[in-house]
Design a protein around this motif. Sequence first.
Motif, short mmCIF file in Angstrom:
data_model
loop_
_atom_site.label_atom_id
_atom_site.label_comp_id
_atom_site.label_asym_id
_atom_site.label_seq_id
_atom_site.Cartn_x
_atom_site.Cartn_y
_atom_site.Cartn_z
N MET A 137 46.92 56.50 52.15
CA MET A 137 45.57 56.32 51.55
C MET A 137 45.66 55.34 50.37
SD MET A 137 43.02 59.22 49.95
CE MET A 137 41.47 58.74 49.25
N LEU A 138 44.78 54.34 50.36
CA LEU A 138 44.78 53.35 49.29
C LEU A 138 44.27 53.97 48.00
CD1 LEU A 138 45.11 50.40 48.39
CD2 LEU A 138 42.73 50.03 49.11
N ARG A 139 45.06 53.82 46.94
CA ARG A 139 44.67 54.33 45.64
C ARG A 139 44.65 53.19 44.64
NH1 ARG A 139 46.82 56.23 40.87
NH2 ARG A 139 45.69 57.98 39.93
N ILE A 140 43.47 52.91 44.11
CA ILE A 140 43.33 51.82 43.14
C ILE A 140 43.72 52.34 41.77
CG2 ILE A 140 41.76 50.16 42.11
CD1 ILE A 140 40.04 50.37 44.59
N PRO A 141 44.65 51.68 41.06
CA PRO A 141 45.04 52.13 39.72
C PRO A 141 43.85 52.12 38.77
CG PRO A 141 46.56 50.46 40.57
CD PRO A 141 45.40 50.49 41.51
N PRO A 142 43.74 53.15 37.91
CA PRO A 142 42.63 53.17 36.94
C PRO A 142 42.57 51.91 36.08
CG PRO A 142 43.73 55.29 36.99
CD PRO A 142 44.56 54.37 37.83
N SER A 143 43.72 51.32 35.77
CA SER A 143 43.71 50.12 34.93
C SER A 143 42.92 48.99 35.59
CB SER A 143 45.14 49.66 34.65
OG SER A 143 45.84 49.36 35.85
N MET A 144 43.01 48.87 36.91
CA MET A 144 42.25 47.83 37.61
C MET A 144 40.75 48.12 37.57
SD MET A 144 44.59 46.98 40.97
CE MET A 144 43.37 45.79 41.53
N ILE A 145 40.39 49.39 37.68
CA ILE A 145 38.97 49.75 37.63
C ILE A 145 38.41 49.51 36.23
CG2 ILE A 145 37.28 51.58 37.99
CD1 ILE A 145 39.23 52.86 39.95
N PHE A 146 39.17 49.90 35.20
CA PHE A 146 38.71 49.66 33.83
C PHE A 146 38.57 48.16 33.57
CE2 PHE A 146 40.63 53.94 32.73
CZ PHE A 146 39.41 54.54 32.48
N ASN A 147 39.48 47.36 34.12
CA ASN A 147 39.40 45.91 33.94
C ASN A 147 38.14 45.36 34.62
OD1 ASN A 147 40.65 43.41 32.99
ND2 ASN A 147 40.90 42.94 35.15
N ALA A 148 37.85 45.85 35.83
CA ALA A 148 36.64 45.41 36.53
C ALA A 148 35.39 45.80 35.76
CB ALA A 148 36.61 46.01 37.94
N ALA A 178 34.88 45.91 25.25
CA ALA A 178 36.07 46.08 24.43
C ALA A 178 36.71 47.45 24.66
CB ALA A 178 35.73 45.90 22.95
N ALA A 179 35.88 48.50 24.74
CA ALA A 179 36.39 49.84 24.97
C ALA A 179 37.07 49.93 26.34
CB ALA A 179 35.27 50.87 24.87
N GLU A 180 36.48 49.30 27.34
CA GLU A 180 37.06 49.34 28.68
C GLU A 180 38.37 48.56 28.75
OE1 GLU A 180 32.65 49.96 30.62
OE2 GLU A 180 33.49 47.97 30.35
N LEU A 181 38.49 47.49 27.97
CA LEU A 181 39.77 46.78 27.90
C LEU A 181 40.84 47.64 27.25
CD1 LEU A 181 38.67 43.15 26.95
CD2 LEU A 181 39.61 43.93 29.13
N CYS A 182 40.45 48.40 26.23
CA CYS A 182 41.40 49.33 25.60
C CYS A 182 41.88 50.38 26.60
CB CYS A 182 40.75 50.02 24.40
SG CYS A 182 40.39 48.94 23.00
N LEU A 183 40.95 50.90 27.40
CA LEU A 183 41.31 51.90 28.40
C LEU A 183 42.18 51.29 29.50
CD1 LEU A 183 37.93 53.82 28.62
CD2 LEU A 183 40.09 54.70 27.72
N LYS A 184 41.91 50.03 29.84
CA LYS A 184 42.75 49.35 30.83
C LYS A 184 44.20 49.28 30.35
CE LYS A 184 43.81 45.20 30.72
NZ LYS A 184 43.94 43.73 30.62
N ASP A 185 44.38 48.86 29.10
CA ASP A 185 45.74 48.75 28.56
C ASP A 185 46.41 50.11 28.47
OD1 ASP A 185 45.40 46.02 28.36
OD2 ASP A 185 44.87 46.06 26.22
N SER A 186 45.66 51.12 28.03
CA SER A 186 46.26 52.45 27.89
C SER A 186 46.64 53.02 29.25
CB SER A 186 45.31 53.40 27.16
OG SER A 186 44.17 53.68 27.95
N ALA A 187 45.82 52.78 30.28
CA ALA A 187 46.14 53.26 31.62
C ALA A 187 47.38 52.56 32.16
CB ALA A 187 44.96 53.04 32.56
#
Length: 279
Positions: free
Chosen positions: A1-12, A66-75
């Motif tokens: 099953m394809l699982r998209i990393p949260p960091s990619m979703i936060f970046n999008a 900006a908040a979503e970029l922070c979450l991308k990096d943290s993920a």
Amino acid sequence: MLRIPPSMIFNALAILSAALSALSLAVPEALLSAAFPPPAVGDPAWGALEVLYLRVAGATLVLSSAAELCLKDSAANGRLQSATYRRLMLGSILKALGYLAAFLSLPSLWSPLLLLLYLPACLLSLLVNSGTLWASGKNPQKPAASMALSPLPSSPIGWFYTILAAGFLAASLTCYLPEAAAAMSVTSLSKGPIMALLERTCAPGLLLASLACLNIRDAADRSRMGASTFKKLNLGLSGLAFASGFSLWASNLLISNSVLLAPAGVGLVCLLFSLSAQK
């Protein structure tokens, strides 16, 4: 099953927030015309006040990005158990719920464009933030930090961000009041359903800004403002403030100079902290 990393979703989500922000600030009239087409005969169903609030809603998306970029990096770095990022995820959940509530409260305004603007990003943000927040508290190897803050700040900079957080919270709550336009000295302008929708669209982003300020307050008390996360959040707050000031200036409404100076001052202070804070 394809699982998209949260960091990619936060970046999008960060890219989408930035794009919607740019459109709302640059071409609000075009967005309003597309979402609420004017009748065949007569004036459009929106005016200067609706343009102003759409631009302010776009300004709040600067901070969201900006908040979503922070979450991308943290993920990407496995740090989502930190209290800072858990607060940001909680704020993002509340923001998505606020957007959904605004959309669902006025079904008479639903159109294909509104469905496209509200639902996909809201639902995606709600799913990824709630799922990631839940998962961050279920890892026995990396216990999640408490999101609680001390009752009062312990530094002068902390007090500045506490006051700023209270201001954003008050502005968010004001968007739900029947006469919110009174604060802008434009009570003579009528408020219809489009105005109500735009006000309720501003509120969730302002609430997220309040939570971001509390995060920076916590960082100031711990002498951590030089960390990249808090630099990004300060940059996001600065962008929000400057974009809000531009929105007020460009509205051509009777806005006092003191109202115009306030966001400029906040934007400058946050920008200076973003650029000068050291680890």
